[in-house]
Scaffold this active site. Structure first.
Site, short mmCIF file in Angstrom:
data_model
loop_
_atom_site.label_atom_id
_atom_site.label_comp_id
_atom_site.label_asym_id
_atom_site.label_seq_id
_atom_site.Cartn_x
_atom_site.Cartn_y
_atom_site.Cartn_z
N LYS A 116 0.83 -1.37 -0.07
CA LYS A 116 -0.07 -0.06 -0.22
C LYS A 116 0.89 1.36 -0.01
O LYS A 116 1.92 1.44 0.91
CB LYS A 116 -0.91 -0.19 1.05
CG LYS A 116 -1.89 1.15 1.28
CD LYS A 116 -2.85 0.90 2.67
CE LYS A 116 -3.57 2.06 2.81
NZ LYS A 116 -4.45 1.70 3.92
N GLY B 286 1.04 7.18 2.92
CA GLY B 286 0.28 8.29 2.84
C GLY B 286 -1.24 8.04 2.24
O GLY B 286 -1.99 9.03 2.45
N CYS B 287 -1.40 6.70 1.82
CA CYS B 287 -2.91 6.33 1.42
C CYS B 287 -3.54 5.77 2.77
O CYS B 287 -3.00 5.19 3.29
CB CYS B 287 -2.77 5.24 0.30
SG CYS B 287 -2.29 6.11 -1.28
N VAL B 288 -4.89 6.31 2.81
CA VAL B 288 -5.75 5.65 4.04
C VAL B 288 -6.45 4.66 3.37
O VAL B 288 -6.71 4.62 2.32
CB VAL B 288 -6.64 6.78 4.53
CG1 VAL B 288 -5.74 7.82 5.22
CG2 VAL B 288 -7.41 7.75 3.47
#
Length: 111
Positions: free
Chosen positions: A106, A109-111
């Site tokens: 993943k 910084g991606c939620v």
């Protein structure tokens, strides 16, 4: 939660990303894409291969801003056009969905 591809089982994490990057193949990518409801066409494969090459070079999956900028430059688009292009292929988030299908972790910084 494992996925089954051609009689083999591949471990994924709680978000559906491959646990072992070495497990990736085009058949595994197709199975992951199916789970994401993404139909793999030429543009989708191009992006998946771009991500895999980027990861091999930098050892990190690019955040969506970096991805958008790179695609804009590569395709001669402005950032808005590149963003629309990416979200057209990966509507739930190009960095998240494409990295998952590419067998990468993943993006940071991606939620």
């Amino acid at each position: 939660m494992p996925i089954e591809v051609n009689g083999a089982s591949y471990e994924t994490d709680e978000n559906g990303y491959l646990v072992n990057l070495e497990d990736w193949s085009e058949d595994v990518a197709l199975k992951l894409a199916e789970g994401e409801e993404v139909e793999m066409g030429e543009g989708e494969w191009e992006l998946v291969n771009f991500l895999r090459n980027y990861y091999e070079e930098f050892q990190i999956a690019p955040a969506v801003k970096v991805l958008t900028k790179a695609i804009a430059k590569e395709r001669g688009m402005d950032k808005k056009e590149a963003s629309e292009y990416l979200y057209g292929m990966f509507p739930k988030g190009p960095a998240l969905q494409a990295c998952k299908i590419a067998g990468l972790p993943k993006p940071t910084g991606c939620v």
